[in-house]
Design a protein around this motif. Structure first.
Motif, PDB file in Angstrom:
ATOM      1  N   HIS A  66       0.832  -1.204   0.000  1.00  0.00           N
ATOM      2  CA  HIS A  66       0.000   0.000   0.000  1.00  0.00           C
ATOM      3  C   HIS A  66       0.873   1.263   0.000  1.00  0.00           C
ATOM      4  N   PHE A  84      -4.846   2.249  -4.268  1.00  0.00           N
ATOM      5  CA  PHE A  84      -4.147   0.964  -4.286  1.00  0.00           C
ATOM      6  C   PHE A  84      -4.708   0.064  -5.382  1.00  0.00           C
ATOM      7  N   ASP A  85      -3.800  -0.583  -6.108  1.00  0.00           N
ATOM      8  CA  ASP A  85      -4.168  -1.471  -7.217  1.00  0.00           C
ATOM      9  C   ASP A  85      -3.896  -2.920  -6.802  1.00  0.00           C
ATOM     10  N   TYR A 127       1.665   3.614  -2.984  1.00  0.00           N
ATOM     11  CA  TYR A 127       0.474   4.335  -3.449  1.00  0.00           C
ATOM     12  C   TYR A 127       0.167   5.514  -2.536  1.00  0.00           C
ATOM     13  N   LYS A 154      -2.275   7.881  -4.572  1.00  0.00           N
ATOM     14  CA  LYS A 154      -2.969   7.098  -5.593  1.00  0.00           C
ATOM     15  C   LYS A 154      -3.724   5.942  -4.949  1.00  0.00           C
TER      16      LYS A 154
END
Length: 218
Positions: free
Chosen positions: A98, A108-109, A101, A106
């Protein structure tokens, strides 16, 4: 293009000369293996490469600008350091993934995280594992995954396969080789002679705090 340039750089710590009058430059796309005896100053050299420490004398430039003129946080997004001893934080593995990001504000992906798990030969269930339950080799891979969540211009690697078996070492070597082919400049400290010449285009030898040689391999 010269990415990093060291000009007459020395580093002292508690009165001890760790690095002495270092002159070196790293070009865009280089894959440099850094070798030499333990205690010769290799890790100190790497820490200077992204301003984790500052030179006692001399100067270091990144993309032609004095490194000290960069915001350190922004600089380290472009020049990423992965330590030999992995520093994980939070409670679970996913907390570490995490972080990149969060500092970029941004979202989280999770798909990116799961992709990296697969790439690194780790089951995606490890994302929910407590970091206290990880082996040394798993911690090394998670730390490197954290560095690779977002691409960097330069990747600094300090003995990152020291806790891995031969199969997982090969996986990491191939990942780094592909990153280099895609344009990432690599500086990798290793004590493994075979590893040092496997993919590198240059071999930097540091002994007693000095650059002994910078050999072009290919």
């Amino acid at each position: 293009m010269i990415m990093l340039n060291f000009s007459k750089v020395s580093y002292e710590n508690h009165g001890k000369n760790i690095l002495k009058n270092i002159n070196a430059h790293i070009e865009e796309g280089d894959y440099i293996s850094i070798v030499g005896p333990s205690g010769s100053g290799k890790s100190t050299f790497l820490k200077l490469c992204n301003n984790l420490i500052s030179p006692s004398s001399g100067s270091i430039s990144y993309k032609g600008k004095d490194m000290l003129s960069y915001n350190p946080i922004e600089l380290r997004k472009e020049i990423s350091y992965c330590f030999q001893t992995p520093y994980l934080f939070g409670d679970k593995v996913i907390d570490n993934l995490h972080f990149p990001y969060e500092i970029r504000n941004k979202k989280f992906d999770i798909k990116r995280a799961e992709y990296l798990c697969d790439l690194f030969n780790l089951h995606k269930k490890i994302l929910d594992e407590k970091i206290t339950n990880l082996s040394g080799g798993e911690k090394q891979r998670i730390a490197l995954m954290r560095n690779l969540i977002f691409p960097s211009n330069i990747l600094l690697l300090d003995e990152i396969t020291s806790a891995l078996d031969s199969e997982n070492t090969l996986i990491i070597e191939n990942i780094i080789y592909k990153l280099n082919n895609a344009g990432t400049t690599i500086l990798w400290i290793t004590h493994n002679k075979e590893q040092s010449v496997k993919y590198a285009n240059k071999l930097l030898t540091i002994e007693d705090g000095k650059v002994k040689s910078l050999e072009v391999l290919k």
